[in-house]
Enzyme design. Structure first.
Site, PDB file in Angstrom:
ATOM      1  N   HIS A 153       0.842  -1.211   0.000  1.00 47.84           N
ATOM      2  CA  HIS A 153       0.000   0.000   0.000  1.00 47.84           C
ATOM      3  C   HIS A 153       0.874   1.255   0.000  1.00 47.84           C
ATOM      4  O   HIS A 153       0.462   2.295   0.493  1.00 47.84           O
ATOM      5  CB  HIS A 153      -0.946   0.047   1.210  1.00 47.84           C
ATOM      6  CG  HIS A 153      -1.728  -1.208   1.416  1.00 47.84           C
ATOM      7  ND1 HIS A 153      -3.044  -1.343   1.027  1.00 47.84           N
ATOM      8  CD2 HIS A 153      -1.365  -2.401   1.949  1.00 47.84           C
ATOM      9  CE1 HIS A 153      -3.460  -2.562   1.336  1.00 47.84           C
ATOM     10  NE2 HIS A 153      -2.466  -3.225   1.882  1.00 47.84           N
ATOM     11  N   SER A 274      14.745  20.648 -17.000  1.00 45.84           N
ATOM     12  CA  SER A 274      13.574  21.484 -17.220  1.00 45.84           C
ATOM     13  C   SER A 274      14.013  22.752 -17.935  1.00 45.84           C
ATOM     14  O   SER A 274      15.091  23.271 -17.673  1.00 45.84           O
ATOM     15  CB  SER A 274      12.938  21.831 -15.872  1.00 45.84           C
ATOM     16  OG  SER A 274      12.165  23.014 -15.982  1.00 45.84           O
ATOM     17  N   LYS A 280      16.118  21.168 -11.866  1.00 46.03           N
ATOM     18  CA  LYS A 280      15.388  19.921 -12.097  1.00 46.03           C
ATOM     19  C   LYS A 280      16.192  18.868 -12.840  1.00 46.03           C
ATOM     20  O   LYS A 280      16.908  19.166 -13.784  1.00 46.03           O
ATOM     21  CB  LYS A 280      14.104  20.201 -12.902  1.00 46.03           C
ATOM     22  CG  LYS A 280      12.997  20.866 -12.129  1.00 46.03           C
ATOM     23  CD  LYS A 280      12.454  20.032 -10.964  1.00 46.03           C
ATOM     24  CE  LYS A 280      11.602  18.885 -11.411  1.00 46.03           C
ATOM     25  NZ  LYS A 280      10.335  19.290 -12.003  1.00 46.03           N
ATOM     26  N   GLU A 287       9.324   7.770 -16.860  1.00 44.33           N
ATOM     27  CA  GLU A 287       7.970   8.300 -17.060  1.00 44.33           C
ATOM     28  C   GLU A 287       7.428   7.869 -18.427  1.00 44.33           C
ATOM     29  O   GLU A 287       6.264   7.493 -18.565  1.00 44.33           O
ATOM     30  CB  GLU A 287       7.964   9.821 -16.938  1.00 44.33           C
ATOM     31  CG  GLU A 287       8.189  10.263 -15.500  1.00 44.33           C
ATOM     32  CD  GLU A 287       8.351  11.767 -15.386  1.00 44.33           C
ATOM     33  OE1 GLU A 287       7.607  12.365 -14.611  1.00 44.33           O
ATOM     34  OE2 GLU A 287       9.211  12.336 -16.067  1.00 44.33           O
TER      35      GLU A 287
END
Ligand code: ARG
Length: 455
Positions: A153, A274, A280, A287
């Site tokens: 979980h 970024s 970043k 992804e």
């Protein structure tokens, strides 16, 4: 091609709509291989002479070379790869080219081509899966006995070996490889000889044709053979599930690489920056791997939806089978090596993982201590839960509760109860095959090694 029956030209937009050359051209190898094998059978049954056969085979090899060298010139009238090859063959060898299609239909031809193409894709994807397995296995071997929090979980559950978690992503890929191998068995069935629907009137040797094309069986029913796209649906299911497995690996890597976890650092080579925020470093490789699961599932659904409700035998709807098939194969042929590279170059941080272990993750071990001394598990669970709450109320770690509190919890508790608060000990007690103790994981690594070595 079918001009004899028609008095009007096909509408320009209809021609464009009907055209599949733009995407089925990539089956040129399979189409030409199939035609060479067919030409040999035509000679065997006496439809063409040995000389004509050689002319056709030589001509087909010339067309092959044109495709291979990027010299093939497409014409507007080339409706699909089959007509394009035959048209060019005619230009190269003359009227004998018109004999090649004897006893054959594009219906059994396209079914043969797609099967051959799918078999090639299965081999390439198997290689990609194996490379990713090897990357996971190498990281597991490097990890040694390093510990990490295991999550259920997404909440801290129990300590496990980092190697154990890495290999949790290995075995799904092994099942994917087995599934693809199973799909390949049914894909390697030869439809050629089925003609348009009723079977060819020529007494060709279909078994020899199958063998020449590297297939293992021949289709038992010509009506089924020209419409059977089960192998594509199966392949696409395999691909969609691979995508799902990649997305799960990716999700773990993405959260573990966040500053909040800090368990792993991805190589710059598999990250991007970024355009706005200079600090970043984004896990774009993972992804995208997670995102590709969406299109792979879409490819499967597209084909299942095309197949649903079709009458038996060939319908032009079946031309819609190829783009999802190609898309899924292309997607995986790029995604798998990227996943392998991103895993191979990731740096894990066992110190950060160890720091994230907390005593409460040993509550199960405390319950197990009571159970080993005869307390029924349900009671042990309750007692341990009370101790966890007590620690929480006092604002201390579970192991920091005074010894008297443990001794008072149940008469079977002795001072050695505090020994359960040892993460390495906890892991070491889980020794059954498949569990997380170092010896069990060593066994697992050996088993995994056999999977990537066998061929
Ligand atoms: N381009 C077609 C396809 O991909 C080839 C088969 C055409 N057969 C036919 N009867 N029109 O399905």
């Amino acid at each position: 091609m079918w001009g004899g029956r028609f008095s009007e030209q096909v509408d320009a937009l209809m021609a464009q709509f009907n055209n599949s050359f733009s995407f089925d051209r990539r089956m040129w190898r399979e189409d030409i291989r199939g035609s060479i094998a067919w030409a040999r059978q035509l000679a065997r049954v006496g439809i063409i002479s040995a000389e004509e056969r050689d002319t056709l085979v030589d001509g087909l090899n010339m067309v092959y070379a044109e495709f291979a060298e990027g010299r093939f010139e497409v014409r507007e009238t080339d409706e699909d790869i089959h007509t394009a090859v035959e048209r060019r063959l005619g230009e190269l060898v003359g009227t004998v080219a018109g004999k090649l299609h004897t006893g054959r239909s594009r219906n059994d031809q396209v079914a043969t081509d797609v099967r051959l193409w799918t078999l090639g894709a299965i081999r390439r994807i198997d290689d990609g899966l194996r490379a990713l397995q090897k990357a996971l296995l190498a990281q597991a071997e490097t990890a040694g006995t390093a510990l990490m929090p295991g999550y259920t979980h997404l909440q801290r559950a129990q300590p496990v070996l980092l190697a154990h978690w890495l290999l949790a992503h290995f075995w799904p890929l092994q099942r994917d490889r087995e599934r693809l191998a199973d799909c390949a068995k049914r894909t390697a069935t030869l439809p050629l000889g089925s003609g348009a629907i009723a079977g060819t009137p020529l007494m060709v040797d279909r078994t020899a044709l199958a063998a020449e094309l590297g297939m293992t069986t021949i289709s038992p029913n010509s009506i089924d053979a020209v419409s059977d796209r089960d192998f594509i649906a199966e392949f696409l299911f395999c691909a969609a599930l691979i995508g799902t497995h990649l997305s799960r690996l990716a999700e773990d890597m993405i959260i573990y690489s966040s500053a909040e976890f800090g368990f792993v650092t991805l190589a710059d080579a598999y990250s991007t920056g970024s355009s706005l925020m200079p600090q970043k470093k984004n896990p774009d490789s993972f992804e995208l791997l997670r995102g590709k699961a969406g299109r792979l599932t879409g490819d499967l659904i597209a084909v299942l939806t095309v197949l649903k409700g079709l009458p038996s035998a060939y319908d032009k709807d079946l031309q819609e089978d190829k783009e999802p098939l190609f898309d899924a194969a292309d997607t995986l042929e790029l995604a798998l090596p990227v996943a392998a590279g991103a895993v191979a170059t990731a740096r894990f941080h066992p110190d950060r993982m160890r720091a994230a272990l907390d005593d409460a993750m040993l509550a199960t071990d405390l319950a197990d201590y009571l159970v080993a001394r005869g307390v029924p598990f349900r009671e042990a669970h309750y007692i341990t839960g009370r101790l966890v709450r007590e620690a929480e109320q006092r604002g201390v770690a579970l192991s920091a509760l005074p010894l008297e509190v443990f001794l008072a919890a149940h008469p079977v508790c002795e001072p050695d109860v505090l020994q359960v608060f040892d993460f390495d000990r906890s892991v070491a007690t889980r020794r059954v095959p498949g569990a997380t103790a170092p010896e069990a994981v060593d066994e697992q690594i050996a088993q995994a090694r056999r999977c990537v070595e066998e061929r």
